[in-house]
Design a protein around this motif. Sequence first.
Motif, PDB file in Angstrom:
ATOM      1  N   TYR A  99       0.837  -1.198   0.000  1.00 26.15           N
ATOM      2  CA  TYR A  99       0.000   0.000   0.000  1.00 26.15           C
ATOM      3  C   TYR A  99       0.872   1.248   0.000  1.00 26.15           C
ATOM      4  CZ  TYR A  99      -3.360   3.500   1.415  1.00 26.15           C
ATOM      5  OH  TYR A  99      -4.126   4.626   1.470  1.00 26.15           O
ATOM      6  N   ASP A 100       0.692   2.104  -0.973  1.00 22.74           N
ATOM      7  CA  ASP A 100       1.337   3.407  -1.089  1.00 22.74           C
ATOM      8  C   ASP A 100       2.865   3.337  -0.972  1.00 22.74           C
ATOM      9  OD1 ASP A 100       1.458   6.070  -1.618  1.00 22.74           O
ATOM     10  OD2 ASP A 100       0.260   6.701   0.098  1.00 22.74           O
ATOM     11  N   ALA A 101       3.462   2.539  -1.829  1.00 22.44           N
ATOM     12  CA  ALA A 101       4.917   2.363  -1.821  1.00 22.44           C
ATOM     13  C   ALA A 101       5.658   3.683  -2.037  1.00 22.44           C
ATOM     14  CB  ALA A 101       5.323   1.344  -2.886  1.00 22.44           C
ATOM     15  N   ILE A 102       5.087   4.586  -2.819  1.00 22.90           N
ATOM     16  CA  ILE A 102       5.742   5.876  -3.076  1.00 22.90           C
ATOM     17  C   ILE A 102       5.850   6.679  -1.788  1.00 22.90           C
ATOM     18  CG2 ILE A 102       5.513   8.085  -4.281  1.00 22.90           C
ATOM     19  CD1 ILE A 102       4.290   6.463  -6.626  1.00 22.90           C
ATOM     20  N   ALA A 103       4.782   6.701  -0.990  1.00 12.02           N
ATOM     21  CA  ALA A 103       4.825   7.431   0.285  1.00 12.02           C
ATOM     22  C   ALA A 103       5.829   6.794   1.241  1.00 12.02           C
ATOM     23  CB  ALA A 103       3.430   7.477   0.921  1.00 12.02           C
ATOM     24  N   LEU A 104       5.895   5.476   1.265  1.00 16.88           N
ATOM     25  CA  LEU A 104       6.865   4.793   2.125  1.00 16.88           C
ATOM     26  C   LEU A 104       8.286   5.157   1.728  1.00 16.88           C
ATOM     27  CD1 LEU A 104       5.200   1.275   2.392  1.00 16.88           C
ATOM     28  CD2 LEU A 104       5.379   2.998   4.207  1.00 16.88           C
ATOM     29  N   ASP A 105       8.552   5.211   0.431  1.00 20.25           N
ATOM     30  CA  ASP A 105       9.884   5.583  -0.051  1.00 20.25           C
ATOM     31  C   ASP A 105      10.218   7.022   0.346  1.00 20.25           C
ATOM     32  OD1 ASP A 105      12.281   4.980  -1.578  1.00 20.25           O
ATOM     33  OD2 ASP A 105      11.502   6.438  -3.028  1.00 20.25           O
ATOM     34  N   LYS A 106       9.257   7.919   0.241  1.00 20.51           N
ATOM     35  CA  LYS A 106       9.482   9.317   0.633  1.00 20.51           C
ATOM     36  C   LYS A 106       9.775   9.423   2.130  1.00 20.51           C
ATOM     37  CE  LYS A 106       6.812  11.503  -3.038  1.00 20.51           C
ATOM     38  NZ  LYS A 106       5.623  12.310  -3.364  1.00 20.51           N
ATOM     39  N   LEU A 107       9.068   8.657   2.951  1.00 22.90           N
ATOM     40  CA  LEU A 107       9.330   8.652   4.398  1.00 22.90           C
ATOM     41  C   LEU A 107      10.755   8.186   4.689  1.00 22.90           C
ATOM     42  CD1 LEU A 107       6.029   7.210   5.883  1.00 22.90           C
ATOM     43  CD2 LEU A 107       6.993   9.479   6.321  1.00 22.90           C
ATOM     44  N   GLN A 108      11.154   7.107   4.033  1.00 20.17           N
ATOM     45  CA  GLN A 108      12.502   6.567   4.242  1.00 20.17           C
ATOM     46  C   GLN A 108      13.563   7.605   3.880  1.00 20.17           C
ATOM     47  OE1 GLN A 108      13.285   2.836   4.473  1.00 20.17           O
ATOM     48  NE2 GLN A 108      15.458   3.100   4.378  1.00 20.17           N
ATOM     49  N   GLN A 109      13.342   8.329   2.799  1.00 18.16           N
ATOM     50  CA  GLN A 109      14.305   9.340   2.366  1.00 18.16           C
ATOM     51  C   GLN A 109      14.318  10.559   3.280  1.00 18.16           C
ATOM     52  OE1 GLN A 109      13.934  10.242  -1.816  1.00 18.16           O
ATOM     53  NE2 GLN A 109      13.678   8.094  -2.334  1.00 18.16           N
ATOM     54  N   ALA A 110      13.180  10.892   3.853  1.00 16.34           N
ATOM     55  CA  ALA A 110      13.067  12.104   4.672  1.00 16.34           C
ATOM     56  C   ALA A 110      13.640  11.940   6.077  1.00 16.34           C
ATOM     57  CB  ALA A 110      11.603  12.535   4.759  1.00 16.34           C
ATOM     58  N   TYR A 111      13.641  10.731   6.610  1.00 19.36           N
ATOM     59  CA  TYR A 111      14.034  10.514   8.004  1.00 19.36           C
ATOM     60  C   TYR A 111      15.161   9.483   8.080  1.00 19.36           C
ATOM     61  CZ  TYR A 111       9.648  12.912   8.719  1.00 19.36           C
ATOM     62  OH  TYR A 111       8.642  13.839   8.679  1.00 19.36           O
ATOM     63  N   ASP A 112      16.345   9.937   8.449  1.00 19.99           N
ATOM     64  CA  ASP A 112      17.477   9.018   8.510  1.00 19.99           C
ATOM     65  C   ASP A 112      17.380   8.029   9.669  1.00 19.99           C
ATOM     66  OD1 ASP A 112      18.001  10.806  10.556  1.00 19.99           O
ATOM     67  OD2 ASP A 112      20.008  11.315   9.876  1.00 19.99           O
ATOM     68  N   TRP A 113      16.511   8.288  10.629  1.00 21.84           N
ATOM     69  CA  TRP A 113      16.327   7.382  11.761  1.00 21.84           C
ATOM     70  C   TRP A 113      15.320   6.269  11.448  1.00 21.84           C
ATOM     71  CZ3 TRP A 113      11.225   7.614  12.792  1.00 21.84           C
ATOM     72  CH2 TRP A 113      10.544   8.816  12.547  1.00 21.84           C
ATOM     73  N   LEU A 114      14.684   6.329  10.284  1.00 25.51           N
ATOM     74  CA  LEU A 114      13.655   5.360   9.909  1.00 25.51           C
ATOM     75  C   LEU A 114      14.210   4.379   8.882  1.00 25.51           C
ATOM     76  CD1 LEU A 114      10.714   4.332   9.924  1.00 25.51           C
ATOM     77  CD2 LEU A 114      10.223   6.046   8.153  1.00 25.51           C
ATOM     78  N   ARG A 115      14.034   3.106   9.177  1.00 25.53           N
ATOM     79  CA  ARG A 115      14.408   2.045   8.232  1.00 25.53           C
ATOM     80  C   ARG A 115      13.142   1.280   7.883  1.00 25.53           C
ATOM     81  NH1 ARG A 115      17.252  -3.503   9.260  1.00 25.53           N
ATOM     82  NH2 ARG A 115      17.637  -4.113   7.125  1.00 25.53           N
ATOM     83  N   ILE A 116      12.798   1.256   6.613  1.00 24.01           N
ATOM     84  CA  ILE A 116      11.608   0.521   6.161  1.00 24.01           C
ATOM     85  C   ILE A 116      12.070  -0.775   5.518  1.00 24.01           C
ATOM     86  CG2 ILE A 116       9.629   0.534   4.599  1.00 24.01           C
ATOM     87  CD1 ILE A 116       9.457   3.558   5.069  1.00 24.01           C
ATOM     88  N   VAL A 117      11.530  -1.876   6.029  1.00 28.13           N
ATOM     89  CA  VAL A 117      11.893  -3.204   5.532  1.00 28.13           C
ATOM     90  C   VAL A 117      10.652  -3.829   4.901  1.00 28.13           C
ATOM     91  CG1 VAL A 117      12.710  -5.512   6.152  1.00 28.13           C
ATOM     92  CG2 VAL A 117      13.626  -3.498   7.342  1.00 28.13           C
ATOM     93  N   PRO A 118      10.630  -3.940   3.569  1.00 27.74           N
ATOM     94  CA  PRO A 118       9.507  -4.635   2.942  1.00 27.74           C
ATOM     95  C   PRO A 118       9.649  -6.139   3.149  1.00 27.74           C
ATOM     96  CG  PRO A 118      10.980  -3.718   1.271  1.00 27.74           C
ATOM     97  CD  PRO A 118      11.543  -3.368   2.613  1.00 27.74           C
ATOM     98  N   ALA A 119       8.549  -6.785   3.475  1.00 30.09           N
ATOM     99  CA  ALA A 119       8.540  -8.233   3.705  1.00 30.09           C
ATOM    100  C   ALA A 119       7.519  -8.860   2.764  1.00 30.09           C
ATOM    101  CB  ALA A 119       8.169  -8.529   5.153  1.00 30.09           C
ATOM    102  N   PHE A 120       7.991  -9.628   1.811  1.00 33.51           N
ATOM    103  CA  PHE A 120       7.103 -10.253   0.838  1.00 33.51           C
ATOM    104  C   PHE A 120       7.049 -11.754   1.081  1.00 33.51           C
ATOM    105  CE2 PHE A 120       8.741  -6.528  -1.700  1.00 33.51           C
ATOM    106  CZ  PHE A 120       7.623  -5.752  -1.461  1.00 33.51           C
ATOM    107  N   SER A 121       5.886 -12.236   1.461  1.00 36.88           N
ATOM    108  CA  SER A 121       5.750 -13.650   1.796  1.00 36.88           C
ATOM    109  C   SER A 121       5.571 -14.540   0.566  1.00 36.88           C
ATOM    110  CB  SER A 121       4.573 -13.850   2.751  1.00 36.88           C
ATOM    111  OG  SER A 121       3.366 -13.396   2.161  1.00 36.88           O
ATOM    112  N   ASP A 122       5.081 -13.990  -0.546  1.00 37.69           N
ATOM    113  CA  ASP A 122       4.808 -14.815  -1.730  1.00 37.69           C
ATOM    114  C   ASP A 122       5.435 -14.252  -3.002  1.00 37.69           C
ATOM    115  OD1 ASP A 122       3.253 -16.615  -0.251  1.00 37.69           O
ATOM    116  OD2 ASP A 122       1.462 -15.404  -0.517  1.00 37.69           O
ATOM    117  N   ASP A 123       6.548 -13.559  -2.899  1.00 37.78           N
ATOM    118  CA  ASP A 123       7.173 -12.948  -4.074  1.00 37.78           C
ATOM    119  C   ASP A 123       8.693 -13.119  -3.974  1.00 37.78           C
ATOM    120  OD1 ASP A 123       7.740 -11.497  -6.331  1.00 37.78           O
ATOM    121  OD2 ASP A 123       6.608  -9.728  -5.727  1.00 37.78           O
ATOM    122  N   PRO A 124       9.194 -14.340  -4.227  1.00 39.90           N
ATOM    123  CA  PRO A 124      10.621 -14.606  -4.029  1.00 39.90           C
ATOM    124  C   PRO A 124      11.547 -13.812  -4.945  1.00 39.90           C
ATOM    125  CG  PRO A 124       9.581 -16.450  -5.136  1.00 39.90           C
ATOM    126  CD  PRO A 124       8.471 -15.503  -4.729  1.00 39.90           C
TER     127      PRO A 124
END
Length: 99
Positions: free
Chosen positions: A14-39
């Motif tokens: 959901y809203d991958a673009i917003a997640l990417d912007k958050l990650q870029q804006a805050y150096d203290w934030l690490r976003i880890v995508p977890a895909f259970s069915d997409d090897p």
Amino acid sequence: MTLIVGARTFADVYDAIALDKLQQAYDWLRIVPAFSDDPDAEPAEQGTAIGLAIHHHRSGQHVYACGPPAMLAAARRWLPIAGVPADRLHLPALAQRAR
């Protein structure tokens, strides 16, 4: 702070673009995508959101979980077993069943 974002496939995020912007804006934030069915999805880590939350958890951290009922049931079961103290585990209250 680490935010585990679980989805079955990259297309389900959901809203991958917003997640990417958050990650870029805050150096203290690490976003880890977890895909259970997409090897083949990169650079995501493979597995469930709860499995990766356990992997990334460090002593003293709080864990907040939200999501579908099956994921929350897994969180209620596995996070305490993995050593997350009850006072640092934050989950939505269980819904009361209608009688």
